[in-house]
Motif scaffolding. Structure first.
Motif, PDB file in Angstrom:
ATOM      1  N   PRO A  64      -7.614  -6.437   0.825  1.00  0.00           N
ATOM      2  CA  PRO A  64      -6.370  -6.573   0.032  1.00  0.00           C
ATOM      3  C   PRO A  64      -5.868  -5.265  -0.546  1.00  0.00           C
ATOM      4  CG  PRO A  64      -7.987  -8.256  -0.555  1.00  0.00           C
ATOM      5  CD  PRO A  64      -8.705  -7.257   0.285  1.00  0.00           C
ATOM      6  N   SER A  65      -6.751  -4.311  -0.716  1.00  0.00           N
ATOM      7  CA  SER A  65      -6.328  -3.060  -1.341  1.00  0.00           C
ATOM      8  C   SER A  65      -5.787  -2.058  -0.335  1.00  0.00           C
ATOM      9  CB  SER A  65      -7.516  -2.433  -2.081  1.00  0.00           C
ATOM     10  OG  SER A  65      -8.565  -2.138  -1.168  1.00  0.00           O
ATOM     11  N   LYS A  66      -5.694  -2.431   0.907  1.00  0.00           N
ATOM     12  CA  LYS A  66      -5.272  -1.499   1.934  1.00  0.00           C
ATOM     13  C   LYS A  66      -4.016  -1.993   2.619  1.00  0.00           C
ATOM     14  CE  LYS A  66      -9.934   0.220   2.966  1.00  0.00           C
ATOM     15  NZ  LYS A  66     -10.911   0.471   4.032  1.00  0.00           N
ATOM     16  N   SER A  67      -3.343  -1.028   3.249  1.00  0.00           N
ATOM     17  CA  SER A  67      -2.221  -1.333   4.124  1.00  0.00           C
ATOM     18  C   SER A  67      -2.672  -1.126   5.563  1.00  0.00           C
ATOM     19  CB  SER A  67      -1.021  -0.445   3.808  1.00  0.00           C
ATOM     20  OG  SER A  67      -0.645  -0.588   2.451  1.00  0.00           O
ATOM     21  N   ALA A  68      -1.825  -1.525   6.503  1.00  0.00           N
ATOM     22  CA  ALA A  68      -2.209  -1.405   7.911  1.00  0.00           C
ATOM     23  C   ALA A  68      -0.965  -1.197   8.749  1.00  0.00           C
ATOM     24  CB  ALA A  68      -2.949  -2.673   8.369  1.00  0.00           C
ATOM     25  N   TYR A  69      -1.135  -0.448   9.839  1.00  0.00           N
ATOM     26  CA  TYR A  69      -0.037  -0.237  10.777  1.00  0.00           C
ATOM     27  C   TYR A  69      -0.607  -0.057  12.163  1.00  0.00           C
ATOM     28  CZ  TYR A  69      -1.030   4.796  10.999  1.00  0.00           C
ATOM     29  OH  TYR A  69      -1.617   5.996  11.184  1.00  0.00           O
ATOM     30  N   GLY A  70       0.242  -0.147  13.167  1.00  0.00           N
ATOM     31  CA  GLY A  70      -0.189  -0.003  14.548  1.00  0.00           C
ATOM     32  C   GLY A  70       1.017   0.087  15.463  1.00  0.00           C
ATOM     33  N   PHE A  71       0.733   0.499  16.713  1.00  0.00           N
ATOM     34  CA  PHE A  71       1.777   0.659  17.714  1.00  0.00           C
ATOM     35  C   PHE A  71       1.551  -0.345  18.841  1.00  0.00           C
ATOM     36  CE2 PHE A  71       3.622   4.575  16.148  1.00  0.00           C
ATOM     37  CZ  PHE A  71       2.598   5.139  15.407  1.00  0.00           C
ATOM     38  N   THR A  72       2.620  -0.758  19.460  1.00  0.00           N
ATOM     39  CA  THR A  72       2.541  -1.620  20.643  1.00  0.00           C
ATOM     40  C   THR A  72       3.763  -1.356  21.515  1.00  0.00           C
ATOM     41  OG1 THR A  72       2.259  -3.892  21.438  1.00  0.00           O
ATOM     42  CG2 THR A  72       3.751  -3.579  19.606  1.00  0.00           C
ATOM     43  N   ASN A  85       6.992  -0.074  19.560  1.00  0.00           N
ATOM     44  CA  ASN A  85       7.272  -0.652  18.248  1.00  0.00           C
ATOM     45  C   ASN A  85       6.174  -0.225  17.285  1.00  0.00           C
ATOM     46  OD1 ASN A  85       9.613  -1.977  18.963  1.00  0.00           O
ATOM     47  ND2 ASN A  85       8.578  -3.886  19.484  1.00  0.00           N
ATOM     48  N   LEU A  86       6.576   0.272  16.116  1.00  0.00           N
ATOM     49  CA  LEU A  86       5.630   0.615  15.060  1.00  0.00           C
ATOM     50  C   LEU A  86       5.684  -0.502  14.030  1.00  0.00           C
ATOM     51  CD1 LEU A  86       5.221   4.125  13.424  1.00  0.00           C
ATOM     52  CD2 LEU A  86       4.898   2.026  12.137  1.00  0.00           C
ATOM     53  N   CYS A  87       4.590  -1.242  13.899  1.00  0.00           N
ATOM     54  CA  CYS A  87       4.524  -2.380  12.977  1.00  0.00           C
ATOM     55  C   CYS A  87       3.586  -2.035  11.844  1.00  0.00           C
ATOM     56  CB  CYS A  87       4.047  -3.634  13.705  1.00  0.00           C
ATOM     57  SG  CYS A  87       5.031  -4.062  15.157  1.00  0.00           S
ATOM     58  N   PHE A  88       3.991  -2.395  10.622  1.00  0.00           N
ATOM     59  CA  PHE A  88       3.130  -2.111   9.483  1.00  0.00           C
ATOM     60  C   PHE A  88       3.284  -3.208   8.446  1.00  0.00           C
ATOM     61  CE2 PHE A  88       6.291  -0.769   6.360  1.00  0.00           C
ATOM     62  CZ  PHE A  88       7.369  -0.457   7.162  1.00  0.00           C
ATOM     63  N   LEU A  89       2.215  -3.337   7.655  1.00  0.00           N
ATOM     64  CA  LEU A  89       2.148  -4.331   6.582  1.00  0.00           C
ATOM     65  C   LEU A  89       1.686  -3.619   5.332  1.00  0.00           C
ATOM     66  CD1 LEU A  89       2.475  -7.353   5.862  1.00  0.00           C
ATOM     67  CD2 LEU A  89       0.051  -7.657   6.407  1.00  0.00           C
ATOM     68  N   ALA A  90       2.581  -3.521   4.334  1.00  0.00           N
ATOM     69  CA  ALA A  90       2.272  -2.749   3.136  1.00  0.00           C
ATOM     70  C   ALA A  90       1.223  -3.429   2.280  1.00  0.00           C
ATOM     71  CB  ALA A  90       3.552  -2.511   2.319  1.00  0.00           C
TER      72      ALA A  90
END
Length: 1514
Positions: free
Chosen positions: A1357-1365, A1375-1380
């Motif tokens: 929960p204390s982190k964010s995440a992102y990735g490419f596809t 597409n660069l997708c991320f979740l704050a």
């Protein structure tokens, strides 16, 4: 509260359960709470729990009382409804004094309440009767009055406990004496019930001292009275569990597979042959009980006539026509069919019984012309009679339903009763008559139904129904029929059924009443005066014509005529759909009928083509139309018009006749022709399916109607001992040679395996095995062509005269080996047997190859048994490769089962062996009269008697068979006998175990006297000579007589048959011949021996190749195995070996073969010849690899030949359109450019071409945008391709060359295609590869990346995440997708790939790290803008704990090395590049000014990046 028994009876158990469901739910919830409390509390709270339980019982008690209506409520209901309600009878009148007891009274329990509530019916049915006792000695008193109490006292105690006002409804006025009498009767019934229950073995032998010891240990039971009370409460709260049976334990499918359903029990014990009770085959998994009505003797005459006219065309030709060969025997044929129907459906004999024991009644027999022998009905025709008899029973049932329907209509229709009813001779006629009656009398049927369903409150229900508008089911015909148009229809001058009568009779029995006015003038009289409802005259006439056309089109007699017309003169045509035009080419099997035109249905009845046509139509490849020929249609229309039009002459009559002709045309086009086409489709489909099913059955008959493999040393019919040998797949490195020996009884005696037959020691081992076991035949089988080498090695090993060391083979062994036959075996059954369930039961521990060998040996010994053991899996065997899959499974099973029944009953079944041998037992269900269920029951019954029968009389005396089953099966169940030549005078002829030699023959027990008479006459014995002997002793004498054939041949059986015919009317000529043959050789096997498989069958078995796949002229791929001076050895993909002679190797001259082909090379070859020599194990294919032969192709050999009825004009037109379309497509974009990557392909073909190429490969192709464009397609990833539009400003108008300038996206310029590929496409590919190799890249669809991000943030929960596809909608982009955070949604930003950099929106990044930095800074900036809004909250990224390393001057995250590409893409050709980095005034990627501006603007506000955005794990 005590509930009255009568009220309980009225309520029923289901209602009681439903009424108490809510109470039980509440009690269950409270008990669940109690259980939780019991776990937490100590035992000291026991008293508190008991008090709660009592309160709950009181609550339940009060609720029961509240549910009973008071008398005032009942009176109020009676006043408002007008009905009478029964009063509750639950008031106790008195409480009788029970028997004095020293024990204190115990509170009434639920079990005691059940006794009180039970009625007399419950007592009679053995319901609960006894109350619970409180003494340990009375613990069994619920079941039987034991333990020191008498049954009478127990009954008194129970009976005197409570009494009611009315013990039973209707007996409320009984006096005390009558009540006492009923109680005594009840006690008597209860005593009988208790006696029937039997005594408890637990109480046997317990004396008084034992009871004292029990009392000392357990006391009198009062110490545990609280436990009994709790148990009683539980019994009250939860009903007693019902007895468990197998239906509660096993799945319904398993019960059905084990034949344990109620229907199975009914079939098993009913005195009717099993196959006659089922509606489908006994092999079918969905076979159910037949519901057809039984035939009665009064139906036989009509049934025989009905069957006779539908039996076969050959019978019609030979018996019905005056010039037919057997026209004079027509009455005999009718009698034979009548007899067959009587035997099949009244006496319930199966077809094999009639064919074997009653064949004289289905053959021509004339005492004056005894030499003339004509078989009136064959075996196949008997089965046909059975099928037609079943259809006639179905017709009878439908007729009865139709008559019931007509009676319910309550109308009288003279036309139906006088004309239609007597002509109903088919199911279609019944359906037509039902539809016609419904059409004519629909309103009367509705009115009658409304009258029958009218109740006193129907008016209110009608009002309620009217509130809902239901969809209308009134047809256009009904609307017109109930309007004034029906009067106009009557103006045509004749009724529709009168037209039909004129047409059917061929004469005008009914005349037309001509009108004085023309049709238009006459129709004006029926125009509605309301202007809003007025209709044109033409519309009124159209509706009037529609009324008459509909009634004519629905007429059953006219429909019957049109069906016969279509049956004889229909034509079938086929047209391809748009899909079929593209899919069905000249090599497709459906091409044979792609343009079928007007093919007669008679030509389609004898082939499988029509089923293929229906299959193609189901796949939307073609459309099928069935029509009559134009001549027949015109003739039919003219005949129908002649029955309708008027014969008068005037303009008015001509005008009316024109309207009548319109009616006839509408009748044919809209009603009769569609009905005829629909019926013809189904009739033809059924005819072809039946024909193909019979052909599959005949193919099965050829395989199983054979004796075991014939060996010279064995008598015909004797079973050989078999040694089965297999090399498996024939791999010398993996597969061993497996041997399995089975004796004459099919038992596995020994099995082993050896490595090969090349080494001398293994050859000696093989010879020792053969010498020790002495097989009669060696069966060879396998899964590859290497099996031929195994067969050759076996022959060489056994037939050679010298050993490997030069010594001679023992002459005795050589002679012994030479008599052993070596043969290939058809292994389709063995392949399925090795993986079947039954082999798992018999030979579970053995390997599959041993099981395969067992299957080979058993097939060689008894093919019939192998096929019979398959059961319903027999449909997995291929009998007809081309069309078997087109036959429905049920029909195929029925046809195959009948063949099995015929063949099994031909050879008979040894009943004693069937009981002890599970493998042989598979034949028993096919015995006449039996089936899987009856055979199963028979085996169990015989097993309970010891497993062995001595004679056929035991079938009846031991109740093994019922009467009809015995008569059907007796002659086909053989009981082998011991030597019977000894005198039996000392034995009692009534002994049930006395053997009878006739029980081992096909002679039916009803003909035993004839057999004994024939034996006595043949031996010329008198009655005194055999007095006191067993009646069949003389039979044993003639059987053992060496001159039995001569003595029996001296009997004049024809004269004996005539005397039997004259004396008793019995026809026994065939029976006498059967008896003679059985006395000579009981159950003689007259079948032909099992043949060796044909050469092509062996080829197909070992390689899968057929004559069709190895046709001369076909091109196949071959592998070069070896080369010699004048020949090359090759191997086909199927494993077959072939040769290419030097003359067929090349078109040019050559000196060495290896200069043309090399070992291991794969080359194409044309089949020149296929040479088979299975006697010497030779199979090879001769081929040609000359380029002149190969380049010609094999299309002419693979092309499917089209049907003779072919629509050539449509075919030529469609073919021309297809070719024109292809040319237009090719010419539109065809260009000739000399470059290895250029291909004349469209986008779809380009993608297909790149499908198996590497990522980054390129195809340059013409563009659909014109000659000044090119299209470049390169592979981004699997199933993902980017198409780049390239503009040629200076394009060559001819399209043969490219211009000197190529522009992409209006800004990238290149001088030639090579520069375009290197500097643009490959640069893009490197960018894509770089990003796809990044750890943040996730393959797959974008949804999977979203799910990954959500799961990661949820776990952290204390982190964010992102990735490419990859962006699947825009190939070449990401597409660069991320979740704050976990409370936000996943956001997607586009990343464009360019040769010089990645672009996040408009922000370039020279590498992946720079792209990540750009993303993080932009995300921080966006978060800050959101965070500085009105809410004043700190942005999420500012609140993220942790440490983020400081940004370096290169804007890269510390710890990473940024691998930046140079600012300018290198040009290997040295030309001037127009790369954006070299354009003046444009920022180079090495100086990302906007990143510096962002950092400068942020200043010290955000000194650190959140660590979670740079976390490799997220």
């Amino acid at each position: 509260m005590l509930v009255d028994a009568d009220e309980d009876e009225q309520q029923g158990p289901d209602d009681a359960l439903s009424a108490d469901s809510s109470e039980e739910l509440e009690e269950d919830e409270e008990e669940a709470l109690d259980e939780d409390e019991e776990e937490e509390e100590s035992r000291d709270d026991e008293d508190e729990r008991r008090r709660r339980r009592k309160r709950r019982k009181k609550h339940h008690h009060r609720r029961d009382e509240d549910e009973v209506l008071e008398d005032d409520d009942l009176e109020l209901l009676e006043e408002n409804t007008g009905e009478t309600f029964a009063r509750s009878k639950n008031k106790l009148t008195r409480l009788r004094r029970g028997r004095d007891s020293g024990s204190p009274p115990v509170a009434s329990t639920s079990r005691r309440k059940s006794v009180v509530e039970s009625s007399e019916d419950d007592l009679d049915m053995g319901g609960p009767t006894a109350s619970r006792t409180n003494d340990i000695s009375h613990i069994w008193d619920d079941d039987k009055g034991a333990g020191g109490r008498e049954e009478e006292e127990d009954m008194d105690d129970m009976d005197n406990f409570i009494d009611y006002d009315d013990e039973e409804e209707g007996h409320g006025d009984m006096d005390e004496e009558e009540r006492e009498e009923r109680r005594r009767e009840r006690r008597r019934l209860e005593k009988e019930r208790r006696k029937a229950l039997g005594s408890h073995p637990e109480l046997t032998g317990i004396d008084a001292s034992a009871w004292d010891e029990i009392y000392e240990v357990f006391g009198d039971g009062r110490d545990y009275e609280w436990a009994l009370v709790e148990d009683d409460d539980n019994d009250h709260e939860a009903p007693a569990k019902a007895d468990t049976n197998f239906q509660d334990v096993f799945e319904p499918s398993e019960i059905r597979d084990r034949l344990l359903t109620e229907d199975d029990d009914l079939i098993r014990y009913q005195d009717t042959p099993e196959r006659l009770q089922l509606a489908a085959s006994t092999l079918s998994q969905s076979s159910g009980l037949s519901t057809l009505v039984p035939l009665v003797p009064a139906d036989l005459d009509d049934a025989s006539t009905w069957v006779l006219t539908r039996l076969s065309e050959r019978k019609e030709r030979d018996y019905f026509r005056q010039d037919g060969q057997y026209f004079h025997l027509l009455e005999e044929l009718v009698a034979a069919i009548t007899f067959s129907l009587r035997c099949l459906f009244i006496r319930e004999f199966e077809v094999p019984y009639i064919w074997v024991h009653k064949r004289d009644y289905v053959s021509y027999f004339n005492a004056q012309d005894i030499r003339t022998r004509v078989e009136l009905l064959s075996l196949g025709e008997l089965w046909r009679v059975f099928d037609l008899g079943q259809k006639y029973r179905s017709l009878l049932e439908r007729r009865r339903v139709l008559e019931t329907y007509y009676t319910r209509l309550g109308v009288t229709d003279e036309y139906y009763e006088m004309e239609i009813r007597r002509k109903i001779d088919s199911v279609e006629m019944v359906s037509d008559a039902t539809e016609w009656l419904g059409l004519k009398n629909k309103n009367s049927s509705k009115n009658r139904d409304n009258f029958e369903l009218r109740f006193h409150d129907d008016e209110d229900q009608t009002m309620a129904i009217r509130r809902k508008k239901l969809p209308s089911r009134i047809s256009t015909y009904e609307l017109a029929k109930h309007s004034v148009v029906s009067k106009l229809a009557e103006g045509f001058g004749i009724k529709p059924h009168e037209i039909v009568m004129n047409f059917v009779s061929g004469t005008k029995s009914y005349w037309v009443d001509d009108q004085d006015l023309p049709p238009e003038s006459y129709a004006e009289q029926f125009v509605d005066p309301d202007p809003a409802k007025v209709l044109p005259v033409s519309e009124l006439l159209r509706r009037a014509r529609m009324i008459i056309a509909t009634e004519l089109g629905k007429d059953p007699l006219l429909r019957q005529v049109i069906r016969q017309k279509f049956k004889g003169f229909a034509r079938v045509s086929v047209q391809p759909t748009e899909r079929g035009l593209n899919k069905i080419d000249e090599h497709h099997p459906y091409f044979a009928f792609k343009y079928l035109l007007n093919k007669p249905v008679e030509d389609l009845r004898s082939t499988h083509q029509f089923l293929n046509i229906l299959a193609a139509e189901a796949n939307h490849f073609v459309t099928v139309s069935i029509t009559m020929s134009d001549d027949e249609k015109n003739d039919f229309e003219n005949e129908l018009c002649a029955a309708f039009i008027s014969d008068s002459f005037s303009d008015t009559v001509n005008a009316w006749n024109a309207e009548r002709r319109r009616v006839i045309a509408e009748t044919i086009d809209q009603h009769l022709a569609p009905h005829g086409a629909k019926w013809t489709r189904e009739w033809l489909r059924e005819e072809v399916e039946d024909l193909l099913a019979r052909r599959c059955g005949e193919s099965l008959r050829e395989r199983i109607d054979v004796a075991p493999f014939k060996v010279d040393d064995l008598q015909p019919g004797e079973t050989p001992a078999v040694l089965a040998v297999s090399w498996g797949k024939g791999d010398p490195q993996k597969d061993h040679i497996t041997l399995a020996f089975l004796d004459e009884a099919g038992r596995l005696r020994e099995h082993t395996r050896i490595d090969n037959l090349n080494d001398p020691e293994y050859r000696d081992e093989f010879r020792d095995f053969v010498r020790r076991r002495k097989p009669d035949v060696i069966a060879v089988g396998g899964f590859s062509v290497a099996t031929t080498k195994l067969s050759s090695q076996i022959k060489e090993t056994l037939h050679q005269t010298l050993t490997e060391d030069g010594n001679f083979i023992n002459p005795g062994d050589a002679q012994e080996f030479s008599r052993i036959a070596i043969t290939y075996v058809f292994d389709e059954i063995a392949r399925k047997y090795q993986h079947s369930n039954r082999v798992a039961d018999e030979f579970a521990p053995f390997s599959s190859i041993i099981k395969y060998c067992i299957g080979l040996a058993r097939y060689l010994q008894n093919p019939l048994n192998e096929y019979a053991a398959l059961g319903s899996d027999i449909t997995a065997i291929t009998f007809e490769e081309e069309y078997q899959h087109l036959v429905p499974t049920e029909k195929l099973l029925m046809a195959l089962e009948r063949v099995l029944v015929d063949c099994v009953n031909r050879i008979g079944v040894d009943i004693n062996r069937a009981v002890t041998d599970p493998y042989y037992q598979n034949l028993l269900p096919y015995v006449c009269g039996l089936g899987p269920r009856k055979a199963q029951a028979l085996v169990k019954k015989i097993g309970s008697l010891g497993g062995n029968l001595s004679n056929r009389d035991q079938f009846v005396k031991a109740s093994l068979f019922t009467t009809k089953i015995f008569l059907n099966a007796a002659g086909f169940l053989r009981i082998p006998q011991e030597s019977f030549s000894k005198s039996t005078k000392t034995r009692n002829s009534e002994d049930s175990d006395i053997q009878d030699p006739l029980d081992n023959t096909r002679i039916h027990p009803e003909d035993y006297d004839l057999a004994r008479k024939m034996a006595t006459d043949a031996l010329e014995l008198d009655e005194e000579d055999i007095h006191g002997e067993h009646p069949s002793h003389v039979v044993s004498l003639i059987m053992e007589d060496d001159d039995s054939v001569k003595k029996l041949d001296e009997l004049n059986l024809d004269e004996f048959a005539v005397s039997l015919m004259d004396s008793g009317g019995d026809r026994k000529r065939h029976t006498l011949n059967l008896i003679r043959s059985e006395l000579i050789k009981p159950f003689g096997d007259n079948r032909r021996p099992l043949p060796r498989p044909a050469d092509w069958e062996v080829v197909t078995m070992l390689s899968g190749e057929t004559e069709r796949t190895l046709r001369v002229g076909l091109i196949v791929s071959v592998l070069v195995l070896w080369t010699r001076q004048n020949v090359v050895g090759v191997r086909l993909d199927s494993g077959l070996e072939g040769v290419i002679n030097a003359s067929y190797l090349a078109d040019h001259d050559f000196t060495r073969v290896d200069s043309v082909v090399k070992k291991g090379q794969t080359i194409p070859g044309v089949i020149v010849a296929v040479k088979l020599d299975l006697a010497h194990d030779g199979i090879f294919v001769e081929l040609s690899s000359r380029p002149s032969d190969v380049q010609g192709g094999d299309s002419q050999f693979r092309r499917v030949k089209h049907d003779e009825c072919w629509n050539y004009s449509r075919w030529e037109r469609d073919r021309e359109l297809q070719e024109r379309k292809k040319r237009a497509e090719v010419d539109k974009s065809r260009r000739v450019i000399k470059h290895p990557n250029f291909h004349n392909l469209n986008s779809q073909r380009a993608e297909a071409f790149l499908d198996h190429q590497e990522r980054g490969d390129v195809v340059i192709r013409p563009s659909s945008k014109g000659m000044d464009h090119l299209a470049v397609t390169w592979k981004v990833d699997d199933k993902l391709y980017q198409h780049i539009d390239v503009v040629e400003p200076n394009a060559d108008p001819t399209g043969q060359n490219i211009g000197g300038q190529l522009v992409v996206d209006g800004k990238y310029e290149f001088s030639d295609l090579d520069e375009l590929i290197v500097n643009h496409v490959q640069a893009l590919a490197r960018r894509v590869e770089e990003l796809m190799a990044f750890e943040k890249f996730k393959p797959g669809p974008e949804d999977e990346l979203h799910l990954f991000l959500k799961n990661f943030v949820a776990a952290n929960p204390s982190k964010s995440a992102y990735g490419f596809t990859l962006n699947r909608k825009r190939p070449g982009h990401f597409n660069l997708c991320f979740l704050a955070n976990k409370s936000s949604t996943v956001q997607t930003w586009p990343v464009r790939v360019a040769p010089e950099a990645f672009y996040l929106f408009d922000t370039p990044a020279t590498g992946v790290p720079e792209l990540c930095d750009a993303f993080k800074l932009r995300q921080i900036h966006d978060s800050q803008n959101l965070g500085s809004g009105a809410s004043g909250k700190t942005p999420y990224v500012a609140r993220t704990p942790g440490r983020t390393p400081a940004l370096s001057s290169g804007m890269a995250t510390p710890g990473r090395v940024s691998v930046r590409q140079p600012g300018r893409t290198p040009n290997p050709y040295g030309g001037q590049s127009t790369h954006p980095s070299t354009i003046p005034g444009r920022l180079t990627p090495a100086q990302p000014r906007h990143l510096l501006d962002i950092k400068h603007r942020l200043g010290r506000e955000m000194p650190r990046l959140p660590p979670d955005l740079d976390n490799p794990g997220g």
